[in-house]
Design an enzyme around this catalytic site. Structure first.
Site, PDB file in Angstrom:
ATOM      1  N   ASN A  45      48.123  70.502  12.557  1.00 42.27           N
ATOM      2  CA  ASN A  45      47.730  71.204  13.774  1.00 42.27           C
ATOM      3  C   ASN A  45      46.695  70.353  14.504  1.00 42.27           C
ATOM      4  OD1 ASN A  45      49.180  73.799  13.430  1.00 42.27           O
ATOM      5  ND2 ASN A  45      47.889  73.973  11.616  1.00 42.27           N
ATOM      6  N   SER A  46      46.432  70.689  15.767  1.00 39.29           N
ATOM      7  CA  SER A  46      45.407  69.928  16.479  1.00 39.29           C
ATOM      8  C   SER A  46      44.059  70.053  15.775  1.00 39.29           C
ATOM      9  CB  SER A  46      45.308  70.377  17.936  1.00 39.29           C
ATOM     10  OG  SER A  46      45.016  71.754  18.020  1.00 39.29           O
ATOM     11  N   GLU A  47      43.762  71.226  15.199  1.00 40.55           N
ATOM     12  CA  GLU A  47      42.585  71.399  14.360  1.00 40.55           C
ATOM     13  C   GLU A  47      42.876  72.367  13.226  1.00 40.55           C
ATOM     14  OE1 GLU A  47      40.817  69.606  17.923  1.00 40.55           O
ATOM     15  OE2 GLU A  47      42.016  71.421  17.745  1.00 40.55           O
ATOM     16  N   THR A  48      42.194  72.146  12.115  1.00 39.02           N
ATOM     17  CA  THR A  48      42.179  73.086  10.997  1.00 39.02           C
ATOM     18  C   THR A  48      40.724  73.446  10.719  1.00 39.02           C
ATOM     19  OG1 THR A  48      44.213  72.250   9.997  1.00 39.02           O
ATOM     20  CG2 THR A  48      42.669  73.381   8.537  1.00 39.02           C
ATOM     21  N   HIS A  81      39.889  77.304  19.726  1.00 41.98           N
ATOM     22  CA  HIS A  81      40.986  78.103  19.174  1.00 41.98           C
ATOM     23  C   HIS A  81      40.898  78.196  17.662  1.00 41.98           C
ATOM     24  CE1 HIS A  81      43.048  74.281  18.250  1.00 41.98           C
ATOM     25  NE2 HIS A  81      43.899  74.975  17.522  1.00 41.98           N
TER      26      HIS A  81
END
Length: 324
Positions: A45-48, A81
């Site tokens: 994902n773009s961030e975790t 997010h």
């Protein structure tokens, strides 16, 4: 080996497979930095977000929860997010009432509001457990001077648009509420959705502007004049190829800085009702088929933005476990 609970959460939406997906590791205590980075790369994902117990060994003020964020390539200081996703999971796992938590992140201690929302829970068929919306306070507002004409032209060329496409009310500037983005206002929503940027060129420009994200937005003037709670005043897209994210579906750390930027330039007029506050809704992700809505609240003093909060809904796409 330890077992870790991992969630895939879609933020800024109530609909699975829309909004912005984030990984959340709900019980990250014991993971090394290398393991966190490996898990973030694996989830892709773009961030975790990694939820940790309060950091009692640091000089940080008292806090309820410690959250660290990793993109597939590197740790990042804060992520909108993924914050919404992490606190949504934390609230669901602990069956929290409406409350305010203090979270430690890389840029400091910031409050996050947990809003129990039974009308949403009923929509999800889980009324007995409750469901939540999340509102987070972002970091310090910083807006840099307008970029040079050369960088202005380089950005437009990389995006494949001309000066005539640019919204002339909106100088190209870096705006930050903890994680900076380059603000690029354009005139047409159609043009916005047709963009096919030169990602290599944008990545090269990132070093010149000291910002990895380029947030391109088109304003809805009719909605801004309407000023109803349901008005969506902007449509946006965010590109960050320098950190491995060609396009991010829905970005809290872009729409929050957008709010500060719009107030600074008096494109959004602050309500003169004693609290010097403006709120609006922004949509992003339409071009990717993953639309999501971000709620933005900007507090100001003497006409300048001083505090930004962003938030929205979330939904769990799936849950699994991993042993490492």
């Amino acid at each position: 080996m330890n077992t870790y609970r991992i969630y895939q959460v879609d933020a800024f939406t109530r609909t699975k497979f829309e909004g912005n997906p984030a990984g959340v590791v709900a019980n990250a205590d014991g993971l090394s930095d290398k393991q966190m980075q490996s898990i973030a790369r694996e989830l892709n994902n773009s961030e975790t977000a990694f939820i940790l117990s309060p950091d009692v060994n640091s000089d940080a003020e008292e806090h309820d929860i410690w959250v660290r964020f990793f993109s597939p390539m590197t740790e990042v200081p804060i992520c909108g997010h993924a914050t919404v996703s992490a606190h949504y999971v934390y609230a669901m796992e602990n069956n929290l009432p409406s409350c305010v938590l203090k979270q430690k992140v890389a840029i400091g201690i910031l409050p996050v509001e947990i809003i129990q929302n039974y009308s949403v829970a009923e929509d999800h068929g889980d009324y007995s457990h409750g469901d939540y919306s999340i509102m987070m306070t972002q970091g310090e507002v910083e807006i840099s001077p307008t970029v040079s004409k050369q960088i202005n032209d380089d950005i437009l060329l990389a995006l494949g648009i001309s000066e005539a496409d640019r919204d002339q009310r909106c100088p190209i500037q870096v705006s930050s509420t903890g994680h900076s983005k380059v603000m690029i206002g354009i005139n047409s929503e159609d043009t916005l959705h047709e963009l096919t940027p030169n990602m290599s060129a944008l990545a090269s420009i990132s070093e010149s502007v000291n910002s990895n994200g380029f947030f391109v937005f088109a304003l809805n003037d009719a909605a801004m004049n309407d000023k109803t709670d349901d008005s969506i005043i902007s449509h946006g897209r965010m590109f960050a190829p320098a950190i491995g994210i060609n396009e991010d579906p829905v970005t809290g750390n872009a729409n929050g800085p957008l709010g500060a930027y719009l107030v600074k330039h008096k494109i959004l007029e602050v309500d003169q009702n004693g609290d010097d506050q403006v709120s609006f809704r922004a949509i992003q992700g339409e071009a990717m088929g993953r639309p999501g809505i971000v709620n933005v609240i900007v507090d100001s003093e003497n006409g300048l933005p001083v505090k930004v909060r962003i938030g929205g809904d979330a939904v769990i796409a799936f849950k699994t476990e991993i042993s490492v």
